[in-house]
Design a protein around this motif. Structure first.
Motif, short mmCIF file in Angstrom:
data_model
loop_
_atom_site.label_atom_id
_atom_site.label_comp_id
_atom_site.label_asym_id
_atom_site.label_seq_id
_atom_site.Cartn_x
_atom_site.Cartn_y
_atom_site.Cartn_z
N LEU A 112 -3.71 10.20 4.09
CA LEU A 112 -3.82 10.49 5.51
C LEU A 112 -3.57 11.98 5.71
CD1 LEU A 112 -2.28 8.42 8.46
CD2 LEU A 112 -2.57 10.89 8.54
N GLY A 113 -4.62 12.70 6.10
CA GLY A 113 -4.52 14.15 6.23
C GLY A 113 -4.76 14.62 7.64
N LEU A 114 -3.94 15.56 8.08
CA LEU A 114 -4.04 16.15 9.41
C LEU A 114 -4.64 17.54 9.31
CD1 LEU A 114 -3.28 16.28 12.48
CD2 LEU A 114 -1.07 17.20 11.74
N SER A 115 -5.70 17.80 10.05
CA SER A 115 -6.32 19.13 10.12
C SER A 115 -6.70 19.62 8.71
CB SER A 115 -5.37 20.10 10.84
OG SER A 115 -6.00 21.30 11.18
N PHE A 116 -6.14 20.73 8.25
CA PHE A 116 -6.43 21.21 6.90
C PHE A 116 -6.04 20.16 5.86
CE2 PHE A 116 -5.10 24.20 3.30
CZ PHE A 116 -6.38 24.28 2.78
N GLY A 117 -5.02 19.37 6.17
CA GLY A 117 -4.63 18.28 5.27
C GLY A 117 -5.71 17.23 5.11
N GLY A 118 -6.56 17.06 6.13
CA GLY A 118 -7.69 16.15 6.00
C GLY A 118 -8.71 16.66 5.01
N MET A 119 -8.98 17.95 5.05
CA MET A 119 -9.90 18.55 4.09
C MET A 119 -9.34 18.42 2.68
SD MET A 119 -10.54 21.86 6.54
CE MET A 119 -11.76 22.72 5.55
N ILE A 176 -7.97 8.74 5.47
CA ILE A 176 -7.89 8.80 6.94
C ILE A 176 -7.65 10.26 7.31
CG2 ILE A 176 -6.68 8.03 9.00
CD1 ILE A 176 -5.76 5.56 7.39
N ILE A 177 -8.54 10.84 8.09
CA ILE A 177 -8.34 12.21 8.52
C ILE A 177 -8.19 12.24 10.04
CG2 ILE A 177 -9.59 13.11 6.54
CD1 ILE A 177 -11.89 13.85 8.38
N VAL A 178 -7.29 13.09 10.50
CA VAL A 178 -6.98 13.21 11.93
C VAL A 178 -7.15 14.67 12.33
CG1 VAL A 178 -5.22 12.88 13.73
CG2 VAL A 178 -5.32 11.31 11.76
N SER A 179 -7.91 14.91 13.40
CA SER A 179 -8.11 16.29 13.91
C SER A 179 -8.59 17.20 12.79
CB SER A 179 -6.81 16.82 14.52
OG SER A 179 -6.31 15.95 15.51
N SER A 180 -9.62 16.77 12.08
CA SER A 180 -10.08 17.49 10.90
C SER A 180 -11.60 17.43 10.83
CB SER A 180 -9.44 16.89 9.65
OG SER A 180 -9.71 17.66 8.51
N VAL A 181 -12.15 17.83 9.68
CA VAL A 181 -13.59 17.75 9.45
C VAL A 181 -13.84 17.13 8.08
CG1 VAL A 181 -14.17 19.71 10.94
CG2 VAL A 181 -13.66 20.13 8.53
N LYS A 182 -15.02 16.55 7.90
CA LYS A 182 -15.32 15.84 6.66
C LYS A 182 -16.14 16.66 5.68
CE LYS A 182 -17.32 12.41 8.90
NZ LYS A 182 -17.06 12.87 10.29
N LYS A 206 0.86 -1.18 0.00
CA LYS A 206 0.00 0.00 0.00
C LYS A 206 0.90 1.24 0.00
CE LYS A 206 -3.52 -2.17 2.98
NZ LYS A 206 -4.67 -2.24 2.06
N HIS A 207 0.42 2.28 -0.63
CA HIS A 207 1.14 3.55 -0.63
C HIS A 207 0.30 4.57 0.12
CE1 HIS A 207 4.44 2.42 -3.34
NE2 HIS A 207 3.54 1.63 -3.91
N ILE A 208 0.87 5.11 1.20
CA ILE A 208 0.19 6.10 2.02
C ILE A 208 0.82 7.47 1.77
CG2 ILE A 208 -0.44 6.77 4.37
CD1 ILE A 208 -0.06 3.91 5.23
N TYR A 209 -0.02 8.44 1.46
CA TYR A 209 0.45 9.82 1.27
C TYR A 209 -0.04 10.66 2.44
CZ TYR A 209 2.21 8.94 -3.41
OH TYR A 209 2.95 8.48 -4.49
N LEU A 210 0.92 11.30 3.11
CA LEU A 210 0.63 12.12 4.28
C LEU A 210 0.53 13.59 3.88
CD1 LEU A 210 3.29 10.59 6.72
CD2 LEU A 210 0.98 9.76 6.26
N ILE A 211 -0.51 14.26 4.38
CA ILE A 211 -0.69 15.69 4.14
C ILE A 211 -0.83 16.38 5.49
CG2 ILE A 211 -1.98 17.46 2.90
CD1 ILE A 211 -3.12 15.31 1.11
N SER A 212 0.09 17.26 5.80
CA SER A 212 0.12 17.88 7.13
C SER A 212 -0.90 19.01 7.24
CB SER A 212 1.53 18.43 7.41
OG SER A 212 1.86 19.43 6.46
N GLY A 213 -0.96 19.61 8.43
CA GLY A 213 -1.85 20.73 8.64
C GLY A 213 -1.31 22.02 8.06
N LEU A 214 -2.08 23.06 8.18
CA LEU A 214 -1.75 24.37 7.63
C LEU A 214 -0.38 24.85 8.14
CD1 LEU A 214 -4.27 27.34 7.52
CD2 LEU A 214 -1.87 27.71 8.02
#
Length: 217
Positions: free
Chosen positions: A64-71, A86-92, A4-12
Motif C-alpha cells: 500500500l503506497g501513498l503518493s511517491f510510495g505508490g510509484m 494499492i496506491i493512494v493519491s498516486s500514479v500508475k 495477509k501482510h500489508i506493507y505501507l510506503i509513505s509519500g516523499l
C-alpha cells in the motif's frame, strides 16, 4: 486461515504517521516500510526499489503506497510476487504524470541551488498537501523541518523522470477528485474520493479504509 501482510510506503519525506487513521481487516498484519537513503543522486529507482524490498520479510505481500510510495510499490512489484498493490493519491505509469512534470521542471531541479529550490518550499507544500486539521498541519511542519535535501532531490528526480509503463494486474488505485500534485484529469483510478485532496489518507480515512477492506476481502 493465514494472515495477509500489508506493507505501507509513505509519500516523499513522510513517515508512518500519515497512515495512523486507516483501519485494516483483522486478518491483516500491517508493517511500515521506511525510506532508506539513496546511494547517490543518480541511483535508478529500480535499484532503490530492490534495496528497499529487502526489508519485506513475508512472501506475496500486499503493498500500500501513498503518493511517491505508490510509484515505489509498483517498482517493487516488478521485482517480486505480490498479492495486490494499492496506491493512494498516486500514479500508475508515466502517462498519468501531469505534462508539466517534464523538461522545465527537470531542468530547474538539476540547476537550482538548494536555497532557491527548497528555501520557500513551505508555500508549495501547503498548497499541494491541502491539510485541514491541526494534526495534519503538525505533520507538515515536521516534514518542512527536514534538511536532507540530497534525498529530496533524488526523490523529486525519480518522480519527474519516471518512465514506467507496466501496471500490476492486481492494482487498486484510490484517488481524490481534488488532488493537486496528481490532478484527477490525468489519471484513471479504480476508486475516486469526491473532493478528496492529496492528504485524504488522513481526512478521508474512513472512506479509504472501507475500500481497502472490500478489496482485501
Amino acid at each position: 486461515m493465514s494472515k495477509k501482510h500489508i506493507y505501507l510506503i509513505s509519500g516523499l519525506g513522510a513517515d508512518e504517521r500519515v497512515f495512523s487513521r486507516l483501519s485494516f481487516p483483522e486478518d491483516c498484519d500491517v508493517h511500515y516500510l521506511p525510506w532508506i537513503n539513496p546511494l547517490g543522486p543518480d541511483e535508478p529507482i529500480q535499484e532503490y526499489a530492490s534495496r528497499l524490498s529487502r526489508r519485506i520479510l513475508h512472501p506475496n505481500p500486499v503493498l500500500l503506497g501513498l503518493s511517491f510510495g505508490g510509484m515505489m510499490s509498483i517498482e517493487i512489484a516488478k521485482q517480486q510476487p505480490v498479492e495486490k498493490v494499492i496506491i493512494v493519491s498516486s500514479v500508475k505509469h508515466k502517462e498519468e504524470l501531469p505534462p508539466y512534470y517534464s523538461g522545465m521542471a527537470r531542468l530547474l531541479l538539476r540547476n537550482l541551488p538548494d536555497r532557491l529550490l527548497f528555501g520557500n518550499r513551505h508555500y508549495i507544500v501547503k498548497l499541494f498537501m491541502q491539510s485541514r486539521s491541526e494534526e495534519e498541519k503538525m505533520l507538515l511542519k515536521d516534514y518542512l523541518r527536514k534538511r536532507d535535501f540530497r534525498y529530496m532531490r533524488w526523490a523529486l528526480a525519480a518522480v519527474l523522470n519516471w518512465q514506467n509503463e507496466w501496471v500490476p494486474p492486481s492494482t487498486v488505485h484510490i484517488h481524490g477528485s481534488a488532488d493537486r500534485p496528481f490532478p484527477r484529469r490525468y489519471v484513471n483510478p479504480t476508486h475516486t474520493i469526491v473532493k478528496g485532496g492529496h492528504f485524504m489518507v488522513m481526512n478521508r480515512a474512513q472512506e479509504i479504509s472501507r475500500i481497502i477492506e472490500k478489496e482485501l476481502a
